[in-house]
Scaffold this motif. Sequence first.
Motif, mmCIF file in Angstrom:
data_model
loop_
_atom_site.group_PDB
_atom_site.id
_atom_site.type_symbol
_atom_site.label_atom_id
_atom_site.label_comp_id
_atom_site.label_asym_id
_atom_site.label_seq_id
_atom_site.Cartn_x
_atom_site.Cartn_y
_atom_site.Cartn_z
ATOM 1 N N GLU A 283 -4.961 0.438 -0.677
ATOM 2 C CA GLU A 283 -3.637 0.843 -0.204
ATOM 3 C C GLU A 283 -2.794 1.342 -1.370
ATOM 4 O O GLU A 283 -2.101 2.348 -1.260
ATOM 5 N N ARG A 284 -2.879 0.645 -2.503
ATOM 6 C CA ARG A 284 -2.079 1.035 -3.665
ATOM 7 C C ARG A 284 -2.483 2.407 -4.198
ATOM 8 O O ARG A 284 -1.640 3.149 -4.671
ATOM 9 N N TYR A 285 -3.766 2.756 -4.141
ATOM 10 C CA TYR A 285 -4.139 4.060 -4.687
ATOM 11 C C TYR A 285 -4.375 5.126 -3.622
ATOM 12 O O TYR A 285 -4.767 6.251 -3.958
ATOM 13 N N GLU A 286 -4.092 4.832 -2.361
ATOM 14 C CA GLU A 286 -4.196 5.835 -1.303
ATOM 15 C C GLU A 286 -2.853 6.108 -0.629
ATOM 16 O O GLU A 286 -2.791 6.814 0.367
ATOM 17 N N THR A 287 -1.778 5.540 -1.163
ATOM 18 C CA THR A 287 -0.443 5.738 -0.604
ATOM 19 C C THR A 287 0.412 6.435 -1.661
ATOM 20 O O THR A 287 0.665 5.879 -2.730
#
Length: 174
Positions: free
Chosen positions: A58-62
């Motif tokens: 989530e942190r690297y796809e948002t």
Amino acid sequence: MRIKKFSVACSSSTTDPLLVKAARGDPVSRPLAWMMHQAGRYMAVYRKLAEKHPSFRERYETTDLIVEISLQPWETFRPDGVIIFSDILTPLPAFGVPFNIEEVRGPVIHSPMHSEDCLKALHPIDLEKLHFVGESLKILRQEVGDHAAVLGFVGAPWTIATYIVEGGACVCEF
């Protein structure tokens, strides 16, 4: 067989970030400083954000989270390079390889590729599934202006292939 020659022209600009000038081979006024892409993980501000958003993917796809995390070291230290918060396996879902990142094990490929039929199930990369990368890079460039280079990265084909075949991080025993 005739080999075509080509050259890449890099024009010099006084407003280029110092890291870009050094990469081009131009003289620079001081040694360069930048942090590895995950170097901000030790920072309290990152750990607090990670508690609120426990999924590494989530942190690297948002986009908003990528930008916020990437800028944390920039805002504190003002290095010459801002490296996008990402992962070497980011493109996998874009060509049909689902995976998770587990806290202790790291990346886990749901269905490792062990046959030619598995490889045939892959499809050409769907760049729309990676929209967050381009969006984040554009925002980061706007945020740091000409004060720092903005750098992206991805796993090399051999690295990605190793993960796909092994089902995760390869632990080699000798």
